[in-house]
Design an enzyme around this catalytic site. Structure first.
Site, mmCIF file in Angstrom:
data_model
loop_
_atom_site.group_PDB
_atom_site.id
_atom_site.type_symbol
_atom_site.label_atom_id
_atom_site.label_comp_id
_atom_site.label_asym_id
_atom_site.label_seq_id
_atom_site.Cartn_x
_atom_site.Cartn_y
_atom_site.Cartn_z
ATOM 1 N N GLY A 138 -62.924 14.993 12.869
ATOM 2 C CA GLY A 138 -62.058 14.619 13.995
ATOM 3 C C GLY A 138 -60.934 15.625 14.151
ATOM 4 O O GLY A 138 -60.398 16.111 13.167
ATOM 5 N N ARG A 185 -69.235 17.055 14.647
ATOM 6 C CA ARG A 185 -69.849 16.369 13.507
ATOM 7 C C ARG A 185 -71.305 16.816 13.497
ATOM 8 O O ARG A 185 -71.954 16.845 14.543
ATOM 9 C CB ARG A 185 -69.699 14.856 13.660
ATOM 10 C CG ARG A 185 -68.233 14.432 13.598
ATOM 11 C CD ARG A 185 -68.078 12.954 13.304
ATOM 12 N NE ARG A 185 -66.793 12.707 12.671
ATOM 13 C CZ ARG A 185 -65.672 12.354 13.335
ATOM 14 N NH1 ARG A 185 -65.696 12.213 14.623
ATOM 15 N NH2 ARG A 185 -64.563 12.143 12.671
ATOM 16 N N THR A 227 -56.301 15.481 9.222
ATOM 17 C CA THR A 227 -56.816 14.250 9.824
ATOM 18 C C THR A 227 -55.643 13.334 10.122
ATOM 19 O O THR A 227 -54.704 13.269 9.329
ATOM 20 C CB THR A 227 -57.851 13.537 8.913
ATOM 21 O OG1 THR A 227 -58.124 12.237 9.452
ATOM 22 C CG2 THR A 227 -57.355 13.374 7.488
ATOM 23 N N ASP A 229 -55.503 10.264 9.981
ATOM 24 C CA ASP A 229 -55.536 8.989 9.245
ATOM 25 C C ASP A 229 -54.739 8.978 7.946
ATOM 26 O O ASP A 229 -54.515 7.920 7.374
ATOM 27 C CB ASP A 229 -56.985 8.612 8.938
ATOM 28 C CG ASP A 229 -57.754 8.274 10.211
ATOM 29 O OD1 ASP A 229 -57.139 7.717 11.128
ATOM 30 O OD2 ASP A 229 -58.954 8.588 10.283
HETATM 31 P P1 ATP Z 1 -62.069 12.564 9.983
HETATM 32 O O1 ATP Z 1 -61.421 11.965 8.759
HETATM 33 O O2 ATP Z 1 -61.066 12.982 10.987
HETATM 34 O O3 ATP Z 1 -63.169 11.695 10.525
HETATM 35 P P2 ATP Z 1 -63.940 14.130 8.462
HETATM 36 O O4 ATP Z 1 -63.901 15.532 8.008
HETATM 37 O O5 ATP Z 1 -63.908 13.074 7.401
HETATM 38 O O6 ATP Z 1 -62.760 13.941 9.508
HETATM 39 P P3 ATP Z 1 -66.735 13.570 9.042
HETATM 40 O O7 ATP Z 1 -67.395 13.267 10.333
HETATM 41 O O8 ATP Z 1 -66.832 12.535 7.973
HETATM 42 O O9 ATP Z 1 -65.217 13.917 9.403
HETATM 43 O O10 ATP Z 1 -67.347 14.927 8.438
HETATM 44 C C1 ATP Z 1 -67.409 16.110 9.214
HETATM 45 C C2 ATP Z 1 -68.699 16.835 8.952
HETATM 46 O O11 ATP Z 1 -68.774 17.213 7.565
HETATM 47 C C3 ATP Z 1 -69.969 16.024 9.191
HETATM 48 O O12 ATP Z 1 -70.364 15.989 10.514
HETATM 49 C C4 ATP Z 1 -70.983 16.782 8.334
HETATM 50 O O13 ATP Z 1 -71.445 17.929 9.017
HETATM 51 C C5 ATP Z 1 -70.143 17.232 7.145
HETATM 52 N N1 ATP Z 1 -70.360 16.291 6.015
HETATM 53 C C6 ATP Z 1 -69.824 15.063 5.849
HETATM 54 N N2 ATP Z 1 -70.276 14.487 4.717
HETATM 55 C C7 ATP Z 1 -71.135 15.367 4.160
HETATM 56 C C8 ATP Z 1 -71.952 15.378 2.965
HETATM 57 N N3 ATP Z 1 -71.958 14.350 2.126
HETATM 58 N N4 ATP Z 1 -72.722 16.470 2.735
HETATM 59 C C9 ATP Z 1 -72.723 17.522 3.585
HETATM 60 N N5 ATP Z 1 -71.974 17.558 4.711
HETATM 61 C C10 ATP Z 1 -71.197 16.523 5.003
#
Ligand code: ATP
Length: 332
Positions: free
Chosen positions: A23, A84, A137, A139
């Protein structure tokens, strides 16, 4: 045996990629500027990777100089864009990403994002691509750090919106049910509740009973003479419209529901977010420059530190019960 290296001969890093992932959050651009400028300062060639892991897989990688990050530190969103990417969550996707990183001769990658993005970065680390994560983020839900870039700006946007809703709620003697962001974490919810004196705050971390936790305090407030009520619901709780409907039906108080939605992600980053993003970006590059790899930059108290990425991902954050207690005492 460790799953990945934590040290590299500093001279082995020449070309550094940087991406924003997950995000978007206000301050991501400021962090990008800091990473690019600090990288150039220490003599590295810097490359922007567009749209997170999706752009890495697509080879959307461009060299960046200091002017490419001019006039962006005050802009919301991310000029690199973000995405994502499901394909990257598969072993085949990671392998393909590693190959692309090698095609572009990226010796290390800086990932600005949330804990999901760090899990992706850890996969790159395991496959031999050095990484450093920067927590971005709204959050503030990353366990290893006291603060994540974007949180302060988002919180101030929420407070501003609630203030405005409250002005009209007061004038009409209403109950305002307001949904704020936070799928799994209630930091925005509880902090905006304290900041705005919300009578009720429902968090995703805690189960609730509509009569006990919402209707009863609203009626108690009315009996004490209050004529307007604010009920904050974190997004992850769900059912905001239904909750508003029930308050209206059971108490007879005119009740409106507002879902703040994406307004909370946008806007120019606050001073706190700009300073934090700048110092975290610099720390990320100086970490690589010292030969320390596969780290996440965290704010601990007043200090910016580089933690092992596995430790960073595995550290859980717990909601502060004192915050909940404080809101109950002060608002009723
Ligand atoms: P936010 O907290 O704002 O949602 P975030 O970084 O946690 O941000 P996610 O959608 O959970 O957002 O993760 C972003 C991207 O990271 C995912 O679309 C995916 O490509 C990659 N990703 C997440 N988890 C994994 C995993 N376990 N292994 C490999 N890639 C991952």
């Amino acid at each position: 045996m460790a799953l990945y290296d934590t040290k590299i001969e500093p001279g082995n890093i020449k070309r550094i990629g940087v991406m924003t992932s997950g995000g978007d959050a206000p301050g991501m651009n400021t962090a990008l500027r800091a990473v690019v400028r600090a990288g150039l300062h220490y003599g590295y060639q810097m490359f922007g990777i567009k749209k997170g892991y999706e752009g890495l897989l697509a080879g959307e990688i461009y060299e960046m100089d200091r002017h490419d990050v001019s006039f962006i530190m005050n802009r919301g969103g991310t000029i690199l864009q973000t995405a994502r990417c499901k394909e990257f969550e598969t072993p085949e996707g990671v392998q393909r990403a590693v190959t692309i990183a090698k095609v572009f001769k990226l010796d290390a990658i800086v990932v600005i994002g949330g804990d999901g993005s760090f899990k992706g970065a850890r996969e790159l680390a395991k496959a031999g691509i050095p990484v450093v994560g920067i927590p971005g983020t709204i959050d503030n839900d990353i366990g290893c750090t006291d603060y994540t870039i974007g949180y302060d700006t988002a919180l101030n946007t929420v407070i501003d919106a609630i203030d405005k809703i409250k002005d009209t709620a007061c004038s009409h003697e209403r109950c305002s049910v307001i949904e704020v962001m936070g799928r799994d974490a209630g930091y925005i919810a509880i902090n905006s509740a304290i900041s705005d004196g919300a009578e009720v705050c429902i968090l995703p971390e805690k189960s609730f009973d509509i009569n006990e936790d919402i209707i009863k305090p609203v009626i108690a407030c009315r009996n004490k003479g209050k004529r307007h009520f604010v009920v904050i619901i974190a997004e992850g709780v769900g059912g905001t419209m239904h909750i508003a409907e029930q308050i209206k039906n059971i108490t007879g108080i005119v009740t409106t529901a507002t879902i703040l939605g994406h307004i909370q992600r946008g806007g120019s980053p606050s001073s706190r977010d700009r300073v934090t993003a700048s110092l975290m970006g610099l720390k990320a590059i100086e970490t690589l420059h010292a030969g320390d790899i596969n780290k996440v930059i965290a704010l601990r108290g007043m200090d910016y530190v580089a933690l092992d990425i596995d430790e960073a991902i595995n550290t859980k954050k717990h909601l502060d019960e004192d915050m909940i207690r404080a809101n109950k005492i002060l608002s009723l």
